[in-house]
Write a protein that holds these residues in place. Structure first.
Motif, mmCIF file in Angstrom:
data_model
loop_
_atom_site.group_PDB
_atom_site.id
_atom_site.type_symbol
_atom_site.label_atom_id
_atom_site.label_comp_id
_atom_site.label_asym_id
_atom_site.label_seq_id
_atom_site.Cartn_x
_atom_site.Cartn_y
_atom_site.Cartn_z
ATOM 1 N N VAL A 241 0.854 -1.181 0.015
ATOM 2 C CA VAL A 241 -0.008 -0.002 -0.138
ATOM 3 C C VAL A 241 0.817 1.146 0.237
ATOM 4 C CG1 VAL A 241 -1.780 1.088 1.192
ATOM 5 C CG2 VAL A 241 -1.582 -1.227 1.390
ATOM 6 N N PRO A 242 1.284 1.850 -1.284
ATOM 7 C CA PRO A 242 2.147 2.875 -1.301
ATOM 8 C C PRO A 242 1.548 4.182 -0.473
ATOM 9 C CG PRO A 242 1.950 2.037 -3.603
ATOM 10 C CD PRO A 242 0.888 1.244 -2.532
ATOM 11 N N GLU A 243 0.366 4.248 -0.404
ATOM 12 C CA GLU A 243 -0.348 5.433 0.594
ATOM 13 C C GLU A 243 -0.220 5.323 2.037
ATOM 14 O OE1 GLU A 243 -2.472 4.143 -3.284
ATOM 15 O OE2 GLU A 243 -1.964 3.207 -1.456
ATOM 16 N N ALA A 244 0.476 4.149 2.250
ATOM 17 C CA ALA A 244 0.390 4.179 4.144
ATOM 18 C C ALA A 244 1.289 5.090 4.602
ATOM 19 C CB ALA A 244 1.279 2.475 4.003
ATOM 20 N N ALA A 245 0.640 5.362 5.741
ATOM 21 C CA ALA A 245 1.424 6.512 6.450
ATOM 22 C C ALA A 245 2.071 6.299 7.812
ATOM 23 C CB ALA A 245 0.220 7.573 6.772
ATOM 24 N N PHE A 246 2.948 7.062 8.052
ATOM 25 C CA PHE A 246 3.869 6.711 9.240
ATOM 26 C C PHE A 246 2.818 6.808 10.518
ATOM 27 C CE2 PHE A 246 6.346 8.803 12.961
ATOM 28 C CZ PHE A 246 7.125 7.871 13.168
ATOM 29 N N ILE A 247 2.970 6.028 11.818
ATOM 30 C CA ILE A 247 2.285 6.166 12.858
ATOM 31 C C ILE A 247 3.083 6.606 14.102
ATOM 32 C CG2 ILE A 247 0.878 4.824 14.557
ATOM 33 C CD1 ILE A 247 0.262 2.720 12.299
ATOM 34 N N LYS A 308 -5.847 1.897 13.783
ATOM 35 C CA LYS A 308 -4.344 2.426 13.646
ATOM 36 C C LYS A 308 -3.653 1.904 12.362
ATOM 37 C CE LYS A 308 -3.623 5.410 17.319
ATOM 38 N NZ LYS A 308 -2.727 5.135 18.374
ATOM 39 N N SER A 309 -3.751 0.545 12.218
ATOM 40 C CA SER A 309 -3.097 -0.140 11.108
ATOM 41 C C SER A 309 -3.928 -1.161 10.744
ATOM 42 C CB SER A 309 -1.676 -0.493 11.628
ATOM 43 O OG SER A 309 -0.818 -1.006 10.499
ATOM 44 N N GLN A 389 -3.946 -22.348 1.708
ATOM 45 C CA GLN A 389 -3.902 -21.271 0.742
ATOM 46 C C GLN A 389 -4.785 -19.854 1.252
ATOM 47 O OE1 GLN A 389 -2.290 -21.861 -2.260
ATOM 48 N NE2 GLN A 389 -1.616 -23.445 -0.763
ATOM 49 N N LEU A 390 -4.324 -19.551 2.533
ATOM 50 C CA LEU A 390 -5.093 -18.495 3.004
ATOM 51 C C LEU A 390 -4.231 -17.146 3.379
ATOM 52 C CD1 LEU A 390 -6.911 -20.753 5.539
ATOM 53 C CD2 LEU A 390 -7.913 -19.475 3.791
ATOM 54 N N VAL A 391 -4.585 -16.074 3.799
ATOM 55 C CA VAL A 391 -4.023 -14.974 4.380
ATOM 56 C C VAL A 391 -4.778 -14.505 5.361
ATOM 57 C CG1 VAL A 391 -5.013 -13.222 2.744
ATOM 58 C CG2 VAL A 391 -2.717 -12.779 3.782
ATOM 59 N N LEU A 392 -4.183 -14.147 6.396
ATOM 60 C CA LEU A 392 -4.829 -13.348 7.815
ATOM 61 C C LEU A 392 -4.619 -11.960 7.555
ATOM 62 C CD1 LEU A 392 -4.828 -14.355 11.296
ATOM 63 C CD2 LEU A 392 -4.430 -12.085 10.729
ATOM 64 N N LEU A 393 -5.943 -11.428 7.711
ATOM 65 C CA LEU A 393 -5.626 -9.685 7.494
ATOM 66 C C LEU A 393 -6.341 -9.216 8.887
ATOM 67 C CD1 LEU A 393 -7.214 -8.351 4.346
ATOM 68 C CD2 LEU A 393 -4.933 -8.185 5.104
ATOM 69 N N ALA A 394 -5.429 -8.340 9.684
ATOM 70 C CA ALA A 394 -5.742 -7.818 10.839
ATOM 71 C C ALA A 394 -6.047 -6.374 10.935
ATOM 72 C CB ALA A 394 -4.954 -8.232 12.108
ATOM 73 N N ILE A 395 -7.076 -5.617 11.553
ATOM 74 C CA ILE A 395 -7.291 -4.385 11.902
ATOM 75 C C ILE A 395 -6.891 -4.164 13.116
ATOM 76 C CG2 ILE A 395 -8.971 -2.576 11.502
ATOM 77 C CD1 ILE A 395 -10.564 -4.175 9.410
ATOM 78 N N VAL A 396 -6.097 -3.253 13.585
ATOM 79 C CA VAL A 396 -5.839 -2.977 14.764
ATOM 80 C C VAL A 396 -5.939 -1.414 15.352
ATOM 81 C CG1 VAL A 396 -3.616 -3.191 16.291
ATOM 82 C CG2 VAL A 396 -4.160 -4.949 14.613
ATOM 83 N N GLY A 397 -6.405 -1.224 16.680
ATOM 84 C CA GLY A 397 -6.861 -0.129 17.156
ATOM 85 C C GLY A 397 -7.309 -0.274 18.340
ATOM 86 N N GLU A 398 -6.606 0.494 19.189
ATOM 87 C CA GLU A 398 -7.384 0.497 20.773
ATOM 88 C C GLU A 398 -8.675 0.943 21.011
ATOM 89 O OE1 GLU A 398 -6.310 -0.545 24.413
ATOM 90 O OE2 GLU A 398 -4.391 0.137 23.322
#
Length: 463
Positions: A241-247, A308-309, A389-398
């Motif tokens: 994701v080239p648009e990703a931003a620094f945290i 957050k990410s 044949q899987l991938v795990l996606l995680a959405i993280v934020g307090e």
């Protein structure tokens, strides 16, 4: 007083290692520095185990390869012939130890967890010796201190040890603290400690971050700095994701979840020791050492959108145990989970329904776990189903678990790009939501989520 961790990625190639050796006197004085092995050396050491078991005639040539690698780096780094000779003497002594291990392996024909730990951590010892003598050649007051002399005590579990913080904190008052009073910089090999009986026990692959955190907690350091070749955590993998931003800032909880679910900035266990002492972790970029990287602490700046990410891992597989009424049959979960753990395998997560128990495993553990369950007698299930044949996606934020509409937005984003979710888990963690997709849908899925939660344009790079 700081604890600074230098990873293998910062010890890759002579130019990078030279840069690190020049930064250490500027930023490392008065501090303890924990180092990984030079890049690739741990793999070389483990490769030597197989050679030693196969043929004793392969041992000495293998040791010669290790010797030449380290001496070639040392000869290009050190300004003093006296220091170079001092390093050669230390290196020769450590290689003799490694030689005894390899020949012992060949003689017994058996690799024990104890022997694997003793061999696999020697690269960190080579690295600490190399950097200490290099700094001495620059005129610095520097020495190295091995974890067995530091008395970095663990619970004694081979391959996946946990630091005994109370015992270590007491011991460092008589080991590390006086040593640091005598030397401006003290370098410590990462990755391992010792049991109360004196056995070397490693913290698992990549565990030098964890050992640095344990030392920071033991001496109650003001901060734990992790030196990397990046500024820190991003809103997603910038390679995808080239648009990703620094945290700027993360909480311990967010950092732990991101690390566990695929972000490679830190080892997942790094936050455990420092969290107990409320010590900040700061990521420092060795390419731009003056810049403030991501800060990890007890609290996190509350993001307006909570998330957050978005991270991912491709090292995931599922083993489904199909049987009637597994949701209420007493003991079946214990039986099948016990068989997997008794085989020395790690279960990442478990999801149970009335007719199926799904285990999330590392890809390398899928086949051994399947075989372990097939050995159970009498058979407590109807069928086993493997999927890798899987991938795990995680959405993280307090606060993600208490924020309304997050799960719905995830499903909507994924559905809009016509992706089917294989499995979802939401609730066990207050800071993470994760789900499984087919591996071919990783790019579409991560871009759809990033565009949804960070208002970026959905662009998918060409394969």
């Amino acid at each position: 007083m700081k604890v600074i961790k230098i990873g293998g990625g910062c010890l890759k190639g002579i130019n990078t290692i030279r840069q690190i050796s020049h930064l250490m006197p500027i930023y490392g004085k008065g501090n303890a520095i924990v180092v990984s092995a030079l890049y690739g050396v741990t793999d070389i050491l483990i490769g030597g185990i197989k050679k030693a078991l196969e043929d004793e005639d392969k041992i000495l040539p293998h040791l010669e390869t290790i010797l030449k690698l380290h001496l070639s780096v040392a000869s290009m780094l050190m300004d003093s012939e006296e220091c170079l000779q001092g390093y050669k003497a230390d290196l020769a002594e450590t290689l003799k130890l490694l030689e005894r291990y390899y020949f012992g392996l060949n003689f017994t024909g058996e690799l024990t967890p104890k022997m694997k730990d003793a061999i696999s951590c020697i690269g960190e010892r080579f690295s600490a010796q190399l950097l200490a003598w290099t700094l001495k050649s620059y005129g610095q007051s520097c020495a190295y201190l091995l974890p067995q002399h530091l008395k970095l005590y663990t619970d004694g579990k081979f391959g996946d040890a946990t630091v005994d913080l109370e015992a270590t904190a007491e011991a460092v008052k008589e080991t590390l603290i006086p040593y640091m009073a005598e030397h401006e910089i003290v370098i410590i090999p990462g990755f391992y400690g010792i049991s109360q009986s004196g056995n070397i026990t490693t913290f698992g692959r990549g565990g030098s971050d964890y050992s640095a955190a344990a030392i920071a907690a033991a001496i109650n350091a003001e901060v734990l700095e992790i030196w990397k070749d990046v500024d820190g955590f991003m809103t997603s993998d910038p390679k995808l994701v080239p648009e990703a931003a620094f945290i700027d800032r993360l909480s311990y909880e967010e950092c732990a979840e991101l690390s566990y679910f695929g972000a490679t900035i830190l080892h997942p266990r790094t936050v455990e020791p420092v969290r107990q002492r409320n010590i900040e972790i700061v990521i420092k970029n060795t390419i731009n050492p003056g810049r403030q990287g991501s800060v990890i602490s007890d609290t996190s700046e509350q993001a307006a959108k909570v998330i957050k990410s978005i991270t991912y891992t491709e090292d995931i597989s599922t083993l489904k145990v199909h049987a009637s009424g597994v949701g209420y049959r007493p003991g079946i979960l214990s039986i099948v989970a016990g068989a997997i753990t008794d085989a020395g395998l790690n279960i990442k997560s478990v999801v149970a329904t009335q007719t199926c128990i799904t285990f999330l495993l590392s890809k390398q553990d899928l086949e051994p776990a399947y075989n372990a369950l097939m050995q159970i007698k009498p058979v407590p299930f109807r069928m086993l189903e493997k999927e890798d044949q899987l991938v795990l996606l995680a959405i993280v934020g307090e606060g993600i678990s208490s924020s309304k509409g997050v799960a719905a937005r995830c499903f909507s984003a994924i559905a809009d790009v016509d992706i089917n979710v294989e499995l979802i888990s939401f609730g066990p963690s207050r800071a993470a939501l994760y789900f499984l997709l087919h591996k071919d849908e990783l790019h579409q899925g991560i871009h759809a989520l990033h565009a949804t939660f960070f208002d970026t344009k959905m662009t998918i790079p060409a394969a």
